[in-house]
Design a protein around this motif. Structure first.
Motif, mmCIF file in Angstrom:
data_model
loop_
_atom_site.group_PDB
_atom_site.id
_atom_site.type_symbol
_atom_site.label_atom_id
_atom_site.label_comp_id
_atom_site.label_asym_id
_atom_site.label_seq_id
_atom_site.Cartn_x
_atom_site.Cartn_y
_atom_site.Cartn_z
ATOM 1 N N ALA A 1 0.843 -1.192 0.000
ATOM 2 C CA ALA A 1 0.000 0.000 0.000
ATOM 3 C C ALA A 1 0.879 1.244 0.000
ATOM 4 C CB ALA A 1 -0.912 0.001 1.220
ATOM 5 N N GLU A 2 0.461 2.243 -0.756
ATOM 6 C CA GLU A 2 1.184 3.504 -0.776
ATOM 7 C C GLU A 2 0.922 4.284 0.516
ATOM 8 O OE1 GLU A 2 3.344 5.064 -3.044
ATOM 9 O OE2 GLU A 2 3.448 3.002 -3.800
ATOM 10 N N PRO A 3 1.964 4.876 1.104
ATOM 11 C CA PRO A 3 1.785 5.618 2.361
ATOM 12 C C PRO A 3 1.224 7.012 2.112
ATOM 13 C CG PRO A 3 4.086 5.681 1.693
ATOM 14 C CD PRO A 3 3.376 4.812 0.686
ATOM 15 N N LEU A 4 -0.032 7.063 1.714
ATOM 16 C CA LEU A 4 -0.700 8.318 1.380
ATOM 17 C C LEU A 4 -1.655 8.740 2.485
ATOM 18 C CD1 LEU A 4 -1.876 7.980 -2.348
ATOM 19 C CD2 LEU A 4 -0.288 9.672 -1.458
ATOM 20 N N ALA A 5 -1.754 10.018 2.724
ATOM 21 C CA ALA A 5 -2.822 10.542 3.579
ATOM 22 C C ALA A 5 -4.094 10.632 2.736
ATOM 23 C CB ALA A 5 -2.443 11.909 4.109
ATOM 24 N N PRO A 6 -5.251 10.313 3.304
ATOM 25 C CA PRO A 6 -6.494 10.380 2.523
ATOM 26 C C PRO A 6 -6.708 11.727 1.843
ATOM 27 C CG PRO A 6 -6.886 9.247 4.590
ATOM 28 C CD PRO A 6 -5.485 9.774 4.652
ATOM 29 N N GLU A 7 -6.424 12.810 2.548
ATOM 30 C CA GLU A 7 -6.630 14.126 1.959
ATOM 31 C C GLU A 7 -5.705 14.347 0.760
ATOM 32 O OE1 GLU A 7 -6.693 18.884 3.158
ATOM 33 O OE2 GLU A 7 -6.113 17.370 4.648
ATOM 34 N N ALA A 8 -4.472 13.890 0.862
ATOM 35 C CA ALA A 8 -3.528 14.043 -0.249
ATOM 36 C C ALA A 8 -4.003 13.266 -1.470
ATOM 37 C CB ALA A 8 -2.141 13.575 0.177
ATOM 38 N N LEU B 1 -6.499 13.617 -7.031
ATOM 39 C CA LEU B 1 -7.587 13.377 -7.976
ATOM 40 C C LEU B 1 -8.210 14.696 -8.430
ATOM 41 C CD1 LEU B 1 -9.353 10.320 -6.264
ATOM 42 C CD2 LEU B 1 -7.891 10.284 -8.298
ATOM 43 N N ALA B 2 -8.400 15.616 -7.493
ATOM 44 C CA ALA B 2 -8.976 16.920 -7.846
ATOM 45 C C ALA B 2 -8.063 17.664 -8.815
ATOM 46 C CB ALA B 2 -9.207 17.752 -6.587
ATOM 47 N N GLY B 3 -6.748 17.581 -8.596
ATOM 48 C CA GLY B 3 -5.815 18.248 -9.483
ATOM 49 C C GLY B 3 -5.898 17.720 -10.898
ATOM 50 N N ARG B 4 -6.085 16.424 -11.044
ATOM 51 C CA ARG B 4 -6.186 15.837 -12.386
ATOM 52 C C ARG B 4 -7.485 16.253 -13.072
ATOM 53 N NH1 ARG B 4 -3.616 9.777 -11.258
ATOM 54 N NH2 ARG B 4 -1.717 10.581 -10.277
ATOM 55 N N ILE B 5 -8.565 16.335 -12.310
ATOM 56 C CA ILE B 5 -9.836 16.800 -12.869
ATOM 57 C C ILE B 5 -9.692 18.232 -13.379
ATOM 58 C CG2 ILE B 5 -12.214 17.423 -12.277
ATOM 59 C CD1 ILE B 5 -12.084 15.047 -10.211
ATOM 60 N N GLU B 6 -9.043 19.070 -12.589
ATOM 61 C CA GLU B 6 -8.858 20.465 -12.989
ATOM 62 C C GLU B 6 -7.925 20.580 -14.195
ATOM 63 O OE1 GLU B 6 -7.544 21.886 -9.239
ATOM 64 O OE2 GLU B 6 -9.581 22.029 -8.418
ATOM 65 N N ASP B 7 -6.899 19.736 -14.253
ATOM 66 C CA ASP B 7 -6.009 19.715 -15.421
ATOM 67 C C ASP B 7 -6.791 19.378 -16.693
ATOM 68 O OD1 ASP B 7 -3.837 20.299 -13.857
ATOM 69 O OD2 ASP B 7 -3.046 18.261 -13.810
ATOM 70 N N ASN B 8 -7.632 18.361 -16.613
ATOM 71 C CA ASN B 8 -8.430 17.970 -17.780
ATOM 72 C C ASN B 8 -9.305 19.121 -18.252
ATOM 73 O OD1 ASN B 8 -7.378 15.368 -17.728
ATOM 74 N ND2 ASN B 8 -9.078 14.528 -16.548
ATOM 75 N N LEU B 9 -9.955 19.803 -17.307
ATOM 76 C CA LEU B 9 -10.846 20.903 -17.672
ATOM 77 C C LEU B 9 -10.069 22.031 -18.345
ATOM 78 C CD1 LEU B 9 -13.524 22.405 -17.698
ATOM 79 C CD2 LEU B 9 -13.035 23.187 -15.365
#
Length: 351
Positions: free
Chosen positions: A164-171, A176-184
Protein backbone atom coordinates in the motif's frame (compact mmCIF):
# COMPACT_ATOMS: atom_id res chain seq x y z
CA UNK A 1 -0.35 10.56 -19.31
CA UNK A 2 -2.10 13.15 -17.23
CA UNK A 3 -0.50 16.60 -17.11
CA UNK A 4 -2.17 19.93 -17.69
CA UNK A 5 0.21 21.18 -20.36
CA UNK A 6 0.41 19.56 -23.79
CA UNK A 7 3.48 17.66 -24.95
CA UNK A 8 6.04 19.45 -27.06
CA UNK A 9 9.05 17.92 -28.76
CA UNK A 10 12.30 19.42 -27.56
CA UNK A 11 14.10 21.42 -30.23
CA UNK A 12 17.45 21.22 -28.45
CA UNK A 13 19.83 19.11 -30.59
CA UNK A 14 21.15 15.95 -28.99
CA UNK A 15 24.92 15.57 -28.99
CA UNK A 16 25.20 12.08 -30.42
CA UNK A 17 27.63 10.37 -32.77
CA UNK A 18 24.87 8.90 -34.95
CA UNK A 19 21.91 10.81 -36.32
CA UNK A 20 18.37 9.75 -35.58
CA UNK A 21 17.83 9.10 -39.29
CA UNK A 22 20.83 6.75 -39.36
CA UNK A 23 19.52 4.86 -36.33
CA UNK A 24 16.07 4.43 -37.85
CA UNK A 25 17.48 3.33 -41.20
CA UNK A 26 19.72 0.76 -39.52
CA UNK A 27 16.93 -0.64 -37.34
CA UNK A 28 14.68 -1.06 -40.37
CA UNK A 29 17.15 -3.59 -41.85
CA UNK A 30 16.65 -7.33 -41.19
CA UNK A 31 20.41 -7.87 -40.94
CA UNK A 32 20.52 -5.57 -37.90
CA UNK A 33 19.01 -8.26 -35.67
CA UNK A 34 20.66 -11.34 -34.16
CA UNK A 35 17.71 -13.61 -34.93
CA UNK A 36 18.04 -12.99 -38.68
CA UNK A 37 14.40 -12.13 -39.44
CA UNK A 38 12.85 -12.34 -42.86
CA UNK A 39 11.51 -8.79 -42.55
CA UNK A 40 11.17 -5.86 -40.15
CA UNK A 41 8.00 -3.82 -39.67
CA UNK A 42 8.35 -0.40 -38.03
CA UNK A 43 5.50 1.10 -35.98
CA UNK A 44 5.64 4.69 -34.78
CA UNK A 45 3.90 5.58 -31.52
CA UNK A 46 3.63 8.86 -29.65
CA UNK A 47 6.93 8.40 -27.82
CA UNK A 48 8.72 5.48 -29.52
CA UNK A 49 9.46 3.51 -32.64
CA UNK A 50 8.82 -0.22 -32.37
CA UNK A 51 10.62 -2.55 -34.79
CA UNK A 52 8.90 -5.91 -35.21
CA UNK A 53 10.82 -8.96 -36.40
CA UNK A 54 9.32 -12.41 -36.87
CA UNK A 55 9.82 -13.28 -33.20
CA UNK A 56 10.81 -10.13 -31.30
CA UNK A 57 10.00 -6.46 -30.78
CA UNK A 58 12.59 -3.72 -30.23
CA UNK A 59 11.52 -0.35 -28.84
CA UNK A 60 13.55 2.82 -29.42
CA UNK A 61 12.52 5.89 -27.42
CA UNK A 62 12.11 9.15 -29.27
CA UNK A 63 14.56 11.87 -28.18
CA UNK A 64 11.77 14.13 -26.90
CA UNK A 65 11.08 16.27 -23.87
CA UNK A 66 7.56 16.80 -22.52
CA UNK A 67 6.41 18.35 -19.26
CA UNK A 68 5.99 14.90 -17.76
CA UNK A 69 9.14 13.16 -19.14
CA UNK A 70 12.56 13.85 -20.61
CA UNK A 71 14.01 11.44 -23.18
CA UNK A 72 16.34 14.06 -24.68
CA UNK A 73 19.61 12.33 -23.73
CA UNK A 74 21.01 8.85 -24.27
CA UNK A 75 21.39 8.38 -20.51
CA UNK A 76 17.78 9.36 -19.85
CA UNK A 77 16.60 6.86 -22.44
CA UNK A 78 18.77 4.13 -20.88
CA UNK A 79 17.23 4.75 -17.46
CA UNK A 80 13.72 4.69 -18.88
CA UNK A 81 14.38 1.47 -20.84
CA UNK A 82 15.60 -0.18 -17.64
CA UNK A 83 12.54 1.06 -15.75
CA UNK A 84 10.25 -0.22 -18.50
CA UNK A 85 11.74 -3.72 -18.31
CA UNK A 86 11.71 -3.81 -14.50
CA UNK A 87 8.13 -2.61 -14.13
CA UNK A 88 6.65 -4.63 -16.97
CA UNK A 89 8.18 -7.85 -15.70
CA UNK A 90 5.61 -7.66 -12.90
CA UNK A 91 2.87 -8.68 -15.34
CA UNK A 92 4.83 -9.97 -18.35
CA UNK A 93 8.06 -11.48 -17.05
CA UNK A 94 8.72 -13.69 -20.08
CA UNK A 95 7.99 -10.95 -22.59
CA UNK A 96 10.50 -8.32 -21.43
CA UNK A 97 13.90 -9.78 -22.24
CA UNK A 98 16.10 -6.85 -21.35
CA UNK A 99 17.79 -3.68 -22.55
CA UNK A 100 20.25 -3.72 -25.47
CA UNK A 101 22.67 -0.95 -26.51
CA UNK A 102 22.85 0.49 -29.99
CA UNK A 103 26.57 0.82 -30.64
CA UNK A 104 28.66 2.78 -33.13
CA UNK A 105 32.06 1.23 -33.85
CA UNK A 106 35.29 2.94 -34.87
CA UNK A 107 34.44 2.51 -38.55
CA UNK A 108 31.10 4.30 -38.11
CA UNK A 109 28.97 1.14 -38.31
CA UNK A 110 25.95 0.63 -36.08
CA UNK A 111 25.18 -2.66 -34.33
CA UNK A 112 22.98 -4.02 -31.55
CA UNK A 113 25.49 -4.79 -28.81
CA UNK A 114 29.19 -5.20 -29.41
CA UNK A 115 32.09 -2.83 -28.84
CA UNK A 116 32.14 0.88 -29.53
CA UNK A 117 30.29 3.98 -28.43
CA UNK A 118 26.77 3.46 -27.12
CA UNK A 119 24.57 5.92 -29.01
CA UNK A 120 21.16 4.68 -27.84
CA UNK A 121 19.28 1.94 -26.00
CA UNK A 122 16.36 -0.33 -26.92
CA UNK A 123 13.98 -2.53 -24.99
CA UNK A 124 13.97 -6.08 -26.38
CA UNK A 125 10.78 -8.12 -26.07
CA UNK A 126 9.24 -11.34 -27.26
CA UNK A 127 6.73 -10.56 -29.96
CA UNK A 128 3.19 -11.42 -28.90
CA UNK A 129 0.61 -12.92 -31.28
CA UNK A 130 -1.51 -10.08 -32.63
CA UNK A 131 -4.55 -12.34 -32.88
CA UNK A 132 -4.53 -12.87 -29.08
CA UNK A 133 -4.49 -9.19 -28.14
CA UNK A 134 -7.65 -8.21 -26.31
CA UNK A 135 -8.53 -5.28 -28.57
CA UNK A 136 -8.37 -7.58 -31.61
CA UNK A 137 -10.53 -10.20 -29.89
CA UNK A 138 -13.06 -7.59 -28.78
CA UNK A 139 -13.46 -6.29 -32.33
CA UNK A 140 -13.99 -9.86 -33.55
CA UNK A 141 -16.49 -10.54 -30.77
CA UNK A 142 -14.61 -13.71 -29.80
CA UNK A 143 -13.70 -13.08 -26.15
CA UNK A 144 -14.72 -15.86 -23.78
CA UNK A 145 -15.77 -15.35 -20.18
CA UNK A 146 -13.28 -17.95 -18.94
CA UNK A 147 -10.44 -15.94 -20.51
CA UNK A 148 -11.58 -12.75 -18.81
CA UNK A 149 -11.91 -14.59 -15.51
CA UNK A 150 -8.28 -15.70 -15.89
CA UNK A 151 -7.24 -12.12 -16.56
CA UNK A 152 -9.22 -10.84 -13.57
CA UNK A 153 -7.61 -13.46 -11.34
CA UNK A 154 -4.14 -12.52 -12.63
CA UNK A 155 -4.78 -8.84 -11.91
CA UNK A 156 -6.22 -9.59 -8.47
CA UNK A 157 -3.01 -11.46 -7.56
CA UNK A 158 -0.94 -8.57 -8.90
CA UNK A 159 -2.68 -5.91 -6.83
CA UNK A 160 -2.75 -8.08 -3.70
CA UNK A 161 1.03 -8.49 -3.86
CA UNK A 162 1.72 -4.73 -4.05
CA UNK A 163 2.48 -2.71 -0.91
CA UNK A 164 0.00 0.00 0.00
CA UNK A 165 1.18 3.50 -0.78
CA UNK A 166 1.78 5.62 2.36
CA UNK A 167 -0.70 8.32 1.38
CA UNK A 168 -2.82 10.54 3.58
CA UNK A 169 -6.49 10.38 2.52
CA UNK A 170 -6.63 14.13 1.96
CA UNK A 171 -3.53 14.04 -0.25
CA UNK A 172 -5.09 11.28 -2.37
CA UNK A 173 -8.26 13.30 -2.87
CA UNK A 174 -6.25 16.41 -3.70
CA UNK A 175 -4.33 14.50 -6.38
CA UNK A 176 -7.59 13.38 -7.98
CA UNK A 177 -8.98 16.92 -7.85
CA UNK A 178 -5.82 18.25 -9.48
CA UNK A 179 -6.19 15.84 -12.39
CA UNK A 180 -9.84 16.80 -12.87
CA UNK A 181 -8.86 20.47 -12.99
CA UNK A 182 -6.01 19.71 -15.42
CA UNK A 183 -8.43 17.97 -17.78
CA UNK A 184 -10.85 20.90 -17.67
CA UNK A 185 -8.11 23.44 -18.39
CA UNK A 186 -7.13 21.63 -21.57
CA UNK A 187 -10.59 20.71 -22.82
CA UNK A 188 -11.76 24.28 -22.25
CA UNK A 189 -9.12 25.63 -24.66
CA UNK A 190 -10.69 27.59 -27.55
CA UNK A 191 -8.42 25.82 -30.07
CA UNK A 192 -10.43 22.60 -29.71
CA UNK A 193 -13.79 24.29 -30.35
CA UNK A 194 -15.70 22.07 -27.93
CA UNK A 195 -19.00 23.20 -26.39
CA UNK A 196 -17.59 24.72 -23.19
CA UNK A 197 -20.46 23.52 -21.05
CA UNK A 198 -19.58 19.85 -21.68
CA UNK A 199 -16.15 19.64 -20.02
CA UNK A 200 -17.16 22.24 -17.45
CA UNK A 201 -20.23 20.23 -16.48
CA UNK A 202 -18.21 17.04 -16.18
CA UNK A 203 -15.59 18.73 -13.99
CA UNK A 204 -18.28 20.22 -11.73
CA UNK A 205 -19.83 16.80 -11.25
CA UNK A 206 -16.50 15.05 -10.64
CA UNK A 207 -15.28 17.63 -8.11
CA UNK A 208 -18.65 17.62 -6.35
CA UNK A 209 -18.66 13.82 -6.15
CA UNK A 210 -15.14 13.87 -4.73
CA UNK A 211 -16.21 16.35 -2.07
CA UNK A 212 -19.58 14.85 -1.19
CA UNK A 213 -18.28 11.26 -1.07
CA UNK A 214 -14.92 11.95 0.54
CA UNK A 215 -15.52 9.03 2.88
CA UNK A 216 -15.50 6.55 -0.03
CA UNK A 217 -12.06 7.67 -1.12
CA UNK A 218 -10.74 7.84 2.43
CA UNK A 219 -11.90 4.28 3.09
CA UNK A 220 -9.99 3.04 0.06
CA UNK A 221 -6.80 4.70 1.33
CA UNK A 222 -7.29 3.41 4.86
CA UNK A 223 -7.90 -0.12 3.55
CA UNK A 224 -4.51 -0.03 1.80
CA UNK A 225 -6.05 -0.12 -1.69
CA UNK A 226 -3.90 2.63 -3.23
CA UNK A 227 -0.90 0.96 -4.89
CA UNK A 228 1.67 1.39 -7.66
CA UNK A 229 -0.24 -0.23 -10.49
CA UNK A 230 0.14 -0.50 -14.25
CA UNK A 231 -1.01 3.01 -15.13
CA UNK A 232 -2.30 2.40 -18.66
CA UNK A 233 -4.48 -0.71 -18.57
CA UNK A 234 -6.10 -0.84 -22.02
CA UNK A 235 -7.20 -3.74 -24.26
CA UNK A 236 -4.28 -3.20 -26.66
CA UNK A 237 -1.92 -3.91 -23.75
CA UNK A 238 -3.53 -7.24 -22.78
CA UNK A 239 -2.67 -10.55 -24.44
CA UNK A 240 -4.93 -13.49 -23.63
CA UNK A 241 -2.46 -16.35 -23.66
CA UNK A 242 -2.83 -19.48 -21.51
CA UNK A 243 -1.48 -17.23 -18.74
CA UNK A 244 -2.63 -13.67 -19.57
CA UNK A 245 0.08 -11.06 -19.85
CA UNK A 246 -0.19 -7.28 -19.62
CA UNK A 247 2.44 -5.11 -21.31
CA UNK A 248 3.28 -1.42 -21.80
CA UNK A 249 2.82 -0.09 -18.31
CA UNK A 250 3.19 3.67 -17.88
CA UNK A 251 6.84 3.55 -16.82
CA UNK A 252 8.03 7.11 -17.26
CA UNK A 253 6.21 8.79 -14.35
CA UNK A 254 5.55 6.99 -11.07
CA UNK A 255 2.89 9.51 -10.03
CA UNK A 256 0.60 8.24 -12.79
CA UNK A 257 0.90 4.66 -11.52
CA UNK A 258 -0.26 5.49 -7.97
CA UNK A 259 -3.91 4.52 -8.11
CA UNK A 260 -6.81 2.48 -6.83
CA UNK A 261 -7.34 -0.86 -8.64
CA UNK A 262 -10.97 0.25 -8.91
CA UNK A 263 -9.74 3.12 -11.10
CA UNK A 264 -7.47 0.93 -13.23
CA UNK A 265 -9.97 -1.90 -13.71
CA UNK A 266 -12.73 0.61 -14.34
CA UNK A 267 -10.54 2.05 -17.09
CA UNK A 268 -10.10 -1.33 -18.79
CA UNK A 269 -13.84 -1.96 -18.46
CA UNK A 270 -14.51 1.47 -19.99
CA UNK A 271 -12.35 0.65 -23.00
CA UNK A 272 -14.15 -2.69 -23.45
CA UNK A 273 -17.44 -0.79 -23.36
CA UNK A 274 -16.12 1.64 -25.98
CA UNK A 275 -15.30 -1.32 -28.24
CA UNK A 276 -18.93 -2.44 -28.01
CA UNK A 277 -18.31 -5.20 -25.47
CA UNK A 278 -20.13 -4.15 -22.28
CA UNK A 279 -20.55 -7.81 -21.29
CA UNK A 280 -16.75 -8.21 -21.23
CA UNK A 281 -16.56 -5.17 -18.94
CA UNK A 282 -19.04 -6.84 -16.58
CA UNK A 283 -17.13 -10.15 -16.64
CA UNK A 284 -13.92 -8.31 -15.78
CA UNK A 285 -15.32 -6.41 -12.80
CA UNK A 286 -17.26 -9.39 -11.49
CA UNK A 287 -14.28 -11.69 -11.91
CA UNK A 288 -12.01 -9.28 -10.07
CA UNK A 289 -14.47 -9.02 -7.18
CA UNK A 290 -14.72 -12.79 -6.89
CA UNK A 291 -10.94 -13.29 -7.07
CA UNK A 292 -9.94 -10.45 -4.75
CA UNK A 293 -12.78 -10.08 -2.31
CA UNK A 294 -12.62 -6.37 -3.14
CA UNK A 295 -15.94 -4.96 -4.33
CA UNK A 296 -15.62 -1.20 -4.76
CA UNK A 297 -18.90 0.75 -4.59
CA UNK A 298 -20.55 0.98 -8.00
CA UNK A 299 -20.78 4.77 -7.78
CA UNK A 300 -17.03 4.96 -7.15
CA UNK A 301 -16.35 2.86 -10.26
CA UNK A 302 -18.53 5.14 -12.38
CA UNK A 303 -16.73 8.20 -10.98
CA UNK A 304 -13.35 6.81 -11.98
CA UNK A 305 -14.66 5.81 -15.40
CA UNK A 306 -16.03 9.31 -15.97
CA UNK A 307 -12.64 10.80 -15.05
CA UNK A 308 -10.74 8.33 -17.25
CA UNK A 309 -12.98 9.02 -20.23
CA UNK A 310 -12.44 12.76 -19.76
CA UNK A 311 -8.68 12.20 -19.65
CA UNK A 312 -8.82 10.12 -22.83
CA UNK A 313 -10.74 12.93 -24.56
CA UNK A 314 -7.96 15.34 -23.60
CA UNK A 315 -5.23 13.01 -24.87
CA UNK A 316 -7.07 12.51 -28.14
CA UNK A 317 -7.17 16.25 -28.73
CA UNK A 318 -3.48 16.64 -27.88
CA UNK A 319 -2.76 14.64 -31.03
CA UNK A 320 -4.00 17.61 -33.04
CA UNK A 321 -0.93 19.54 -31.87
CA UNK A 322 1.90 17.20 -32.67
CA UNK A 323 0.83 13.94 -34.23
CA UNK A 324 0.36 14.40 -37.96
CA UNK A 325 -0.25 10.69 -38.60
CA UNK A 326 -4.05 10.85 -38.81
CA UNK A 327 -6.56 13.39 -40.13
CA UNK A 328 -7.64 15.84 -37.39
CA UNK A 329 -11.24 14.70 -37.71
CA UNK A 330 -10.29 11.32 -36.28
CA UNK A 331 -9.10 12.83 -33.00
CA UNK A 332 -12.01 15.24 -32.68
CA UNK A 333 -14.48 12.38 -33.17
CA UNK A 334 -12.57 10.23 -30.67
CA UNK A 335 -12.63 13.03 -28.09
CA UNK A 336 -16.37 13.52 -28.51
CA UNK A 337 -16.96 9.78 -28.11
CA UNK A 338 -15.01 9.81 -24.86
CA UNK A 339 -16.89 12.85 -23.57
CA UNK A 340 -20.16 11.03 -24.22
CA UNK A 341 -18.85 8.06 -22.24
CA UNK A 342 -17.71 10.39 -19.45
CA UNK A 343 -21.19 11.90 -19.21
CA UNK A 344 -22.84 8.49 -19.27
CA UNK A 345 -20.76 7.31 -16.33
CA UNK A 346 -21.24 10.60 -14.49
CA UNK A 347 -24.99 10.12 -14.81
CA UNK A 348 -24.68 6.53 -13.52
CA UNK A 349 -22.53 7.61 -10.58
CA UNK A 350 -25.05 10.23 -9.58
CA UNK A 351 -28.13 8.07 -9.97
Amino acid sequence: MDKSRPPHVSTRPEQAAASLEAKLAFLARPDAYPEGPSRVDAVETHMSWVFLTDTHAYKLKKPVRYDYLDFSTVEARRLDCEAEVRLNRRLAAEVYLGVIPLVLDAAGRLSLGGSGETVDWLVRMQRLPAERMLDHLLRKGSVKQAEINQLAHRLARFYAALPAEPLAPEAYRQSLAGRIEDNLRELDSPEFDLPREVPAGLARFQLRFLQQHAGLFDQRVQAGRIVEGHGDLRPEHVCLLAEPVVIDCLEFNREFRILDPADELGYLALECERLQAPQVARWLLEGYGESSGDTPPVALLHFHQSCRATLRAKLALWHLRDDGRHPPGKWVATARDYLELAQRHADSAGS
